[in-house]
Write an enzyme that holds these catalytic residues in place. Structure first.
Site, PDB file in Angstrom:
ATOM      1  N   ASP A  85      -2.505 -11.187   1.215  1.00  0.00           N
ATOM      2  CA  ASP A  85      -2.243  -9.754   1.055  1.00  0.00           C
ATOM      3  C   ASP A  85      -0.739  -9.494   0.983  1.00  0.00           C
ATOM      4  OD1 ASP A  85      -5.073  -8.778   1.398  1.00  0.00           O
ATOM      5  OD2 ASP A  85      -4.780  -9.783   3.320  1.00  0.00           O
ATOM      6  N   GLU A 118      -1.213  -1.884  -6.812  1.00  0.00           N
ATOM      7  CA  GLU A 118      -2.237  -2.486  -7.657  1.00  0.00           C
ATOM      8  C   GLU A 118      -3.354  -1.493  -7.943  1.00  0.00           C
ATOM      9  OE1 GLU A 118      -3.685  -6.874  -7.602  1.00  0.00           O
ATOM     10  OE2 GLU A 118      -4.941  -5.757  -6.193  1.00  0.00           O
ATOM     11  N   ASP A 163      -0.332  -3.768  -1.787  1.00  0.00           N
ATOM     12  CA  ASP A 163      -1.632  -4.336  -2.137  1.00  0.00           C
ATOM     13  C   ASP A 163      -2.645  -3.689  -1.195  1.00  0.00           C
ATOM     14  OD1 ASP A 163      -3.634  -5.996  -3.229  1.00  0.00           O
ATOM     15  OD2 ASP A 163      -3.356  -7.449  -1.608  1.00  0.00           O
TER      16      ASP A 163
END
Length: 159
Positions: A140, A68, A8
């Site tokens: 996160d 992502e 991420d």
């Protein structure tokens, strides 16, 4: 068994996770956050992300990486800076010869919760159900675990 590195990306916090996947089995290995110092310049922070991800690739030897896709924020500058952090992570993984799979946030949520607009709490609950050993300490880290799980779930249906 496939080892998946989930990332991420973020300039302040880059979440990461490592899971093993075989069929419907999932095994939590590790997770955490890369935290470049806020006092560093942009190039120095990107270097910290690059080095941190490179170290993860060397330590855990993942077979694949899932990351992502950056969505466009209302503030173009924020989107651009997030894109820099994402690029640093991608280049680190690619430099290690690891295939990269990219997923939109709503597809990640849908792969875990069956709802593309699930909130962070719903995603966290699914992580705890699927990987009871995981204990993310930040959103996160939780997001990185979700990204790895999403790849494990979606890759089962790739022909």
């Amino acid at each position: 068994m496939t080892r998946i590195l989930g990332i991420d990306p973020g300039l302040l916090h880059t979440g990461w996770s490592v899971i093993d996947s075989k069929g419907a089995e999932r095994h939590y290995m590790a997770s955490g956050v890369i935290l470049p110092k806020t006092t560093l310049s942009l190039p120095e922070r990107l270097t910290e992300i690059f080095r941190g991800v490179t170290d993860l690739c060397e330590k855990f030897s993942p077979d694949v990486c899932s990351i992502e896709i950056t969505f466009v924020n209302q503030n173009p500058k924020t989107t651009l800076i997030l894109g820099h952090a994402r690029a640093a992570a991608i280049v680190a993984v690619a430099n290690c010869g690891i295939p990269i799979f990219e997923y939109e946030p709503n597809k990640i949520k849908k792969a875990l919760t069956s709802a593309g607009h699930a909130d962070k709490e719903q995603v966290y609950k699914m992580i705890k159900i699927l990987l009871p050993m995981a204990n993310p300490k930040s959103s996160d880290e939780s997001d990185a675990i979700a990204i790895a799980l999403a790849h494990a779930n979606m890759s089962r249906f790739t022909f």
